[in-house]
Design a protein around this motif. Structure first.
Motif, PDB file in Angstrom:
ATOM      1  N   LEU A   1     -10.824  30.937  13.209  1.00 23.37           N
ATOM      2  CA  LEU A   1      -9.626  31.157  12.395  1.00 23.37           C
ATOM      3  C   LEU A   1      -8.707  30.513  12.599  1.00 23.37           C
ATOM      4  CD1 LEU A   1      -8.530  32.608   9.887  1.00 23.37           C
ATOM      5  CD2 LEU A   1      -7.839  34.392  11.211  1.00 23.37           C
ATOM      6  N   SER A   2      -8.168  30.390  13.946  1.00 26.85           N
ATOM      7  CA  SER A   2      -7.122  29.545  14.597  1.00 26.85           C
ATOM      8  C   SER A   2      -7.150  28.123  14.422  1.00 26.85           C
ATOM      9  CB  SER A   2      -6.804  29.769  16.199  1.00 26.85           C
ATOM     10  OG  SER A   2      -6.535  31.168  16.391  1.00 26.85           O
ATOM     11  N   SER A   3      -8.477  27.637  14.643  1.00 26.21           N
ATOM     12  CA  SER A   3      -8.728  26.145  14.346  1.00 26.21           C
ATOM     13  C   SER A   3      -8.670  25.845  12.897  1.00 26.21           C
ATOM     14  CB  SER A   3     -10.175  25.990  14.871  1.00 26.21           C
ATOM     15  OG  SER A   3     -10.316  24.598  14.458  1.00 26.21           O
ATOM     16  N   GLU A   4      -8.897  26.662  11.978  1.00 25.51           N
ATOM     17  CA  GLU A   4      -9.103  26.463  10.419  1.00 25.51           C
ATOM     18  C   GLU A   4      -7.357  26.537  10.265  1.00 25.51           C
ATOM     19  OE1 GLU A   4     -11.477  29.062   8.641  1.00 25.51           O
ATOM     20  OE2 GLU A   4     -13.396  27.908   9.025  1.00 25.51           O
ATOM     21  N   LEU A   5      -6.714  27.418  10.762  1.00 26.39           N
ATOM     22  CA  LEU A   5      -5.144  27.453  10.241  1.00 26.39           C
ATOM     23  C   LEU A   5      -4.489  26.276  10.945  1.00 26.39           C
ATOM     24  CD1 LEU A   5      -4.437  31.229  11.200  1.00 26.39           C
ATOM     25  CD2 LEU A   5      -4.506  30.204   8.795  1.00 26.39           C
ATOM     26  N   GLN A   6      -4.795  25.659  12.126  1.00 23.22           N
ATOM     27  CA  GLN A   6      -4.210  24.542  12.524  1.00 23.22           C
ATOM     28  C   GLN A   6      -4.584  23.273  11.639  1.00 23.22           C
ATOM     29  OE1 GLN A   6      -1.889  23.976  15.068  1.00 23.22           O
ATOM     30  NE2 GLN A   6      -1.800  22.117  14.196  1.00 23.22           N
ATOM     31  N   GLN A   7      -5.975  23.288  11.093  1.00 26.67           N
ATOM     32  CA  GLN A   7      -6.144  22.124  10.236  1.00 26.67           C
ATOM     33  C   GLN A   7      -5.373  22.159   8.945  1.00 26.67           C
ATOM     34  OE1 GLN A   7     -10.425  22.659   9.660  1.00 26.67           O
ATOM     35  NE2 GLN A   7     -11.132  21.833  11.689  1.00 26.67           N
ATOM     36  N   LEU A   8      -5.396  23.294   8.333  1.00 30.08           N
ATOM     37  CA  LEU A   8      -4.484  23.555   7.233  1.00 30.08           C
ATOM     38  C   LEU A   8      -3.047  23.198   7.469  1.00 30.08           C
ATOM     39  CD1 LEU A   8      -4.107  24.879   4.227  1.00 30.08           C
ATOM     40  CD2 LEU A   8      -3.918  26.861   5.275  1.00 30.08           C
ATOM     41  N   LYS A   9      -2.630  23.453   8.646  1.00 27.60           N
ATOM     42  CA  LYS A   9      -1.318  23.123   8.794  1.00 27.60           C
ATOM     43  C   LYS A   9      -0.993  21.532   8.829  1.00 27.60           C
ATOM     44  CE  LYS A   9       2.455  23.532  12.279  1.00 27.60           C
ATOM     45  NZ  LYS A   9       2.662  21.932  12.253  1.00 27.60           N
ATOM     46  N   ASP A  10      -1.997  20.953   9.620  1.00 31.24           N
ATOM     47  CA  ASP A  10      -2.034  19.506   9.807  1.00 31.24           C
ATOM     48  C   ASP A  10      -2.217  18.684   8.176  1.00 31.24           C
ATOM     49  OD1 ASP A  10      -3.917  19.304  12.728  1.00 31.24           O
ATOM     50  OD2 ASP A  10      -1.918  19.834  12.326  1.00 31.24           O
ATOM     51  N   LEU A  11      -2.950  19.344   7.335  1.00 33.80           N
ATOM     52  CA  LEU A  11      -3.140  18.809   6.006  1.00 33.80           C
ATOM     53  C   LEU A  11      -1.736  19.081   5.304  1.00 33.80           C
ATOM     54  CD1 LEU A  11      -6.844  20.032   4.970  1.00 33.80           C
ATOM     55  CD2 LEU A  11      -6.040  17.600   5.445  1.00 33.80           C
ATOM     56  N   HIS A  12      -1.297  20.092   5.365  1.00 32.84           N
ATOM     57  CA  HIS A  12      -0.073  20.353   4.889  1.00 32.84           C
ATOM     58  C   HIS A  12       1.055  19.333   5.084  1.00 32.84           C
ATOM     59  CE1 HIS A  12       3.197  22.558   2.512  1.00 32.84           C
ATOM     60  NE2 HIS A  12       3.796  22.419   3.762  1.00 32.84           N
ATOM     61  N   ASP A  13       1.045  19.134   6.580  1.00 28.60           N
ATOM     62  CA  ASP A  13       1.998  18.189   7.102  1.00 28.60           C
ATOM     63  C   ASP A  13       1.868  16.697   6.466  1.00 28.60           C
ATOM     64  OD1 ASP A  13       3.216  20.064   8.517  1.00 28.60           O
ATOM     65  OD2 ASP A  13       2.582  19.640  10.630  1.00 28.60           O
ATOM     66  N   LYS A  14       0.332  16.406   6.310  1.00 19.05           N
ATOM     67  CA  LYS A  14       0.175  15.075   5.836  1.00 19.05           C
ATOM     68  C   LYS A  14       0.657  14.963   4.349  1.00 19.05           C
ATOM     69  CE  LYS A  14      -3.815  14.107   8.823  1.00 19.05           C
ATOM     70  NZ  LYS A  14      -5.244  14.053   8.789  1.00 19.05           N
ATOM     71  N   LYS A  15       0.561  16.102   3.493  1.00 14.83           N
ATOM     72  CA  LYS A  15       0.992  16.163   2.150  1.00 14.83           C
ATOM     73  C   LYS A  15       2.454  16.042   2.114  1.00 14.83           C
ATOM     74  CE  LYS A  15       1.451  19.646  -1.063  1.00 14.83           C
ATOM     75  NZ  LYS A  15       1.356  21.247  -1.284  1.00 14.83           N
ATOM     76  N   GLU A  16       3.103  16.544   2.858  1.00 18.94           N
ATOM     77  CA  GLU A  16       4.305  16.358   2.808  1.00 18.94           C
ATOM     78  C   GLU A  16       5.095  14.962   3.125  1.00 18.94           C
ATOM     79  OE1 GLU A  16       5.469  19.969   1.709  1.00 18.94           O
ATOM     80  OE2 GLU A  16       6.711  18.738   2.060  1.00 18.94           O
ATOM     81  N   ILE A  17       4.348  14.298   4.157  1.00 22.32           N
ATOM     82  CA  ILE A  17       4.596  13.133   4.669  1.00 22.32           C
ATOM     83  C   ILE A  17       4.456  12.070   3.519  1.00 22.32           C
ATOM     84  CG2 ILE A  17       4.023  10.944   6.051  1.00 22.32           C
ATOM     85  CD1 ILE A  17       3.706  13.072   8.405  1.00 22.32           C
ATOM     86  N   ILE A  18       3.110  12.288   2.810  1.00 21.62           N
ATOM     87  CA  ILE A  18       2.829  11.406   1.807  1.00 21.62           C
ATOM     88  C   ILE A  18       3.848  11.685   0.523  1.00 21.62           C
ATOM     89  CG2 ILE A  18       1.156  11.049  -0.164  1.00 21.62           C
ATOM     90  CD1 ILE A  18      -0.899  11.613   2.035  1.00 21.62           C
ATOM     91  N   ILE A  19       4.175  12.716   0.158  1.00 26.68           N
ATOM     92  CA  ILE A  19       5.121  13.039  -0.855  1.00 26.68           C
ATOM     93  C   ILE A  19       6.447  12.433  -0.623  1.00 26.68           C
ATOM     94  CG2 ILE A  19       6.416  14.892  -1.915  1.00 26.68           C
ATOM     95  CD1 ILE A  19       4.064  16.556  -1.879  1.00 26.68           C
ATOM     96  N   ASN A  20       7.080  12.466   0.588  1.00 30.17           N
ATOM     97  CA  ASN A  20       8.173  12.160   1.100  1.00 30.17           C
ATOM     98  C   ASN A  20       8.205  10.620   0.752  1.00 30.17           C
ATOM     99  OD1 ASN A  20       9.493  14.435   1.480  1.00 30.17           O
ATOM    100  ND2 ASN A  20       8.959  14.465   3.702  1.00 30.17           N
ATOM    101  N   GLU A  21       7.056   9.905   1.639  1.00 27.07           N
ATOM    102  CA  GLU A  21       7.151   8.245   1.201  1.00 27.07           C
ATOM    103  C   GLU A  21       7.009   8.055  -0.234  1.00 27.07           C
ATOM    104  OE1 GLU A  21       4.368   7.658   5.414  1.00 27.07           O
ATOM    105  OE2 GLU A  21       3.552   7.350   3.678  1.00 27.07           O
ATOM    106  N   ASN A  22       6.289   8.563  -1.006  1.00 25.90           N
ATOM    107  CA  ASN A  22       6.085   8.299  -2.207  1.00 25.90           C
ATOM    108  C   ASN A  22       7.733   8.284  -3.087  1.00 25.90           C
ATOM    109  OD1 ASN A  22       3.472   7.161  -2.513  1.00 25.90           O
ATOM    110  ND2 ASN A  22       2.880   9.297  -3.004  1.00 25.90           N
ATOM    111  N   GLU A  23       8.462   9.295  -2.823  1.00 24.24           N
ATOM    112  CA  GLU A  23       9.658   9.642  -3.333  1.00 24.24           C
ATOM    113  C   GLU A  23      10.541   8.360  -2.904  1.00 24.24           C
ATOM    114  OE1 GLU A  23       9.853  14.400  -3.712  1.00 24.24           O
ATOM    115  OE2 GLU A  23      10.793  13.596  -2.114  1.00 24.24           O
ATOM    116  N   LYS A  24      10.561   7.960  -1.707  1.00 27.31           N
ATOM    117  CA  LYS A  24      11.173   6.935  -1.286  1.00 27.31           C
ATOM    118  C   LYS A  24      10.935   5.742  -2.165  1.00 27.31           C
ATOM    119  CE  LYS A  24      12.012   8.350   3.572  1.00 27.31           C
ATOM    120  NZ  LYS A  24      11.553   8.243   4.933  1.00 27.31           N
ATOM    121  N   ILE A  25       9.484   5.632  -2.190  1.00 23.88           N
ATOM    122  CA  ILE A  25       9.149   4.303  -2.885  1.00 23.88           C
ATOM    123  C   ILE A  25       9.656   4.278  -4.261  1.00 23.88           C
ATOM    124  CG2 ILE A  25       7.068   2.928  -3.847  1.00 23.88           C
ATOM    125  CD1 ILE A  25       5.714   4.078  -1.416  1.00 23.88           C
ATOM    126  N   ILE A  26       9.574   5.329  -5.015  1.00 25.42           N
ATOM    127  CA  ILE A  26       9.862   5.601  -6.252  1.00 25.42           C
ATOM    128  C   ILE A  26      11.630   5.460  -6.599  1.00 25.42           C
ATOM    129  CG2 ILE A  26      10.259   7.441  -8.382  1.00 25.42           C
ATOM    130  CD1 ILE A  26       7.431   8.295  -7.664  1.00 25.42           C
TER     131      ILE A  26
END
Length: 177
Positions: free
Chosen positions: A150-175
């Protein structure tokens, strides 16, 4: 002299008209060129806008996928929490049983110290209790493994969420740019 002046004025007029026509011609060429450039810029802008819209759509789909994964993980977490509660109940019940058994054993030992048959029964009871404790230890080890997963899966989820935030921020900058 008047005729010479008229002649000179006529020549100047012709020359001025030629220059005016030349400037008009240059202006038309410049206007055509600017229109072409504007059309190219508009086309580029449309293409970029379409690219950004596609990226935005992909991000939306990615967010939906992430939300689905989050729901799945939350479901797993709830399942593990329920298993944990049930296991804790099981441990508490067995601890209570063990305490009760130990009290019974102490009373029986105090009352019947000189009876060997009773001591043999007590050995059997203690042997069974030892097996129950082994089972509890095995179940506790399984529970620890489940918590590690469970701890491993929660860490994976956090990593995916962080990646999502980075992509959204980059796209907002581009737009915005």
């Amino acid at each position: 002299k008047i005729n010479q002046l008229k002649d000179h004025i006529q020549k100047l007029t012709i020359k001025n008209n030629e220059e005016i026509n030349q400037i008009k011609s240059q202006n038309e060429i410049t206007e055509v060129s600017l229109n072409l450039k504007n059309q190219q810029l508009l086309s580029n802008l449309e293409n970029k806008t379409n690219e950004y819209l596609e990226m935005f759509e992909k991000l939306k789909n990615y967010e939906i996928e992430m939300n689905s994964k989050i729901e799945q993980l939350n479901s797993k977490i709830n399942t593990l929490e329920n298993e944990n509660l049930n296991f804790n109940k099981f441990i508490n019940e067995n601890e209570t049983k063990l305490i009760e058994k130990n009290l019974e054993i102490e009373k029986l030992i105090q009352k019947n110290q000189d009876l060997e048959n009773y001591l043999k029964e007590e050995k059997k009871i203690n042997y069974n209790l030892g097996n129950q404790i082994k089972e509890i230890n095995i179940n506790m080890n399984k529970f620890k493994k489940s918590n590690t997963i469970l701890s491993s899966e929660l860490q994976q989820l956090k990593d995916l969420h962080d990646k999502k935030e980075i992509i959204i921020n980059e796209n907002e900058k581009i737009i915005l740019n």
